[in-house]
Write a protein that holds these residues in place. Sequence first.
Motif, PDB file in Angstrom:
ATOM      1  N   ALA A  41      -6.088   0.455   6.843  1.00  0.00           N
ATOM      2  CA  ALA A  41      -7.214   1.106   6.184  1.00  0.00           C
ATOM      3  C   ALA A  41      -6.692   2.012   5.087  1.00  0.00           C
ATOM      4  N   PHE A  42      -7.537   2.249   4.087  1.00  0.00           N
ATOM      5  CA  PHE A  42      -7.229   3.219   3.043  1.00  0.00           C
ATOM      6  C   PHE A  42      -8.537   3.788   2.517  1.00  0.00           C
ATOM      7  N   LEU A  67       0.817  -1.208   0.000  1.00  0.00           N
ATOM      8  CA  LEU A  67       0.000   0.000   0.000  1.00  0.00           C
ATOM      9  C   LEU A  67       0.854   1.262   0.000  1.00  0.00           C
ATOM     10  N   GLN A  68       2.025   1.197   0.618  1.00  0.00           N
ATOM     11  CA  GLN A  68       2.877   2.378   0.702  1.00  0.00           C
ATOM     12  C   GLN A  68       3.803   2.524  -0.492  1.00  0.00           C
ATOM     13  N   LEU A 105      -4.210   5.235   4.995  1.00  0.00           N
ATOM     14  CA  LEU A 105      -4.420   5.795   6.335  1.00  0.00           C
ATOM     15  C   LEU A 105      -3.591   4.994   7.325  1.00  0.00           C
ATOM     16  N   PRO A 106      -2.408   5.476   7.672  1.00  0.00           N
ATOM     17  CA  PRO A 106      -1.539   4.705   8.569  1.00  0.00           C
ATOM     18  C   PRO A 106      -2.072   4.722   9.993  1.00  0.00           C
ATOM     19  N   THR A 130     -10.615  -3.658  -4.103  1.00  0.00           N
ATOM     20  CA  THR A 130     -10.692  -2.232  -3.802  1.00  0.00           C
ATOM     21  C   THR A 130      -9.380  -1.495  -4.040  1.00  0.00           C
ATOM     22  N   LEU A 131      -8.305  -2.196  -4.349  1.00  0.00           N
ATOM     23  CA  LEU A 131      -7.047  -1.543  -4.660  1.00  0.00           C
ATOM     24  C   LEU A 131      -7.091  -0.938  -6.057  1.00  0.00           C
TER      25      LEU A 131
END
Length: 525
Positions: free
Chosen positions: A452-453, A322-323, A424-425, A353-354
């Motif tokens: 979460a993102f 994700l990062q 969202l870290p 959802t990515l």
Amino acid sequence: MEQSDKEAAEETDRTTDRMPLNAGDAGYGSVPGPGLSGGVGGSETAPLLIPEPEPEPAQSWRPLSKEELEVAAGGPGWRKVRCYLVVLFWLTWVALLATSIAIIAISPRPVATPLEWWQKSLFYQLRPDLYMEAQAEGSEGINVLCEQLPYLRSLGIGALILEGLFDKEVSPLNLTSVGESLGTLPQIQHLLTESNKAGLKVVLNFCELDLDVAGNRPSDLSAMHALRFWLEQGVAGFAICDTDAAYSEKTLLEWRGVFKEFSGQEEERIVVVKQTQDILPPLSNSNQNNTTLVDVVMKSILPSSHHLLSAQEVASAIETHLQTRDNLIWPSWTVGGKASHDLKKLLLVLMMTLPGSPAVQYDEEINQMQNLSLNAGSSHGEKNEPSDAPIDKKAKQLAVALFTSLSHSRAREEALLFGNFTFLPFNASTNSSSSSSFNSTLTSPPSPTLLAFLRSWGCVHFLVLLNVGPERHALDPAWAPSLPEAGVFVASTGMDRLGSTSLYTLELQPHEAIIIKLFEAGSYS
């Protein structure tokens, strides 16, 4: 005698002079009739009937003259004032319209980039030989797969990646070298035809095959002739690995030259590269051509491992991807590594959802034949007791419902299809309990297994929450104060979340993933 008469007449005259003029009111004179007043107006000399007034003569309508209009309007000066007011009104209206257009033009707004078919499709990786082995006895080979194509399309699948069609020892460029378990070449051609009829694109997997042996044997056709043959059969593209010899600038340029011959048809042909290494090797001497020579890079979320990854390892792998996302080439996400069965649905929600195109492996739970043969399997008295059949049937129904809900939501929601991505870290260090992230208590440290993102497009936001760990956690929304408090559930791994919710009252179950469509208070967009 005469003198007495004269005196009597004088006496009478003196009496008459002393009588009042209104003697009629004292009873002298005429008696008023019934209903009449005794005044002067009621005497006999007054008329008994009062005549009605004669109507005034009607005046015919006629328009006013110019002079009369000017007089009625206040004179010729008012005409100029009215003209000025009309001109001022229209100038004001035009100015407001121009201002509104300018505000709309300069206001920042998302611009939708037209997507190709492979950027909007859900890929389904399938080995036809394993698919047919999983069916009941008496199946007619590849025809079983052809019958399931409309069902796969109804699930939201847009493209098939067919694997295992060719033996590794034999080149796929030899058109008669199809695996014996799949039948003959005409049966493969029939599968391609039925796939196109069902609205499914087909990508042939050449990964880990030696594509250079074609020129070493006279019985084999050249590589370019083989590509043309499969493209003529309706194949939408080819998949290779980043370790294959075909992953080179020279080979891919030759492939692109063949693809141009079919550019006049409806859909574009693509090249899919399966990334097997941590970093995708750049093409030799041409880093800028990666975006044109390669259309899709298929990435694995989990690293390859011979053992099941722990919840901490899964969360760490997810957070790493994700990062560190590569935006140069369109990504396609697949699970890749091994994880527990409890995390299977969570990883499915993550892939759907990515940003990019998800590539789902063959799944028995969403196989129509498996669902239809549940009761038949228990009647043979094999390994499941009759009491277990309803539980398995319900689990498979929930798996199909989750898969369908995710695929259809992704297809119709712009935010999930090509919206902005914001990670969202939760692991940010903080000493304040009020700004903690997901916590079972306000004083507990941030959990590393909670991620979460946010996917956003315009004013539409989708919040994706992942609880990879085996513990239940409540959400303290202070970690993201800019997010709307309210939302509505879109999907969850248990398919038991319905209706609206509040981030202040939300609690995640173990190994649960949730998708929430956020909205401002009083808004339902």
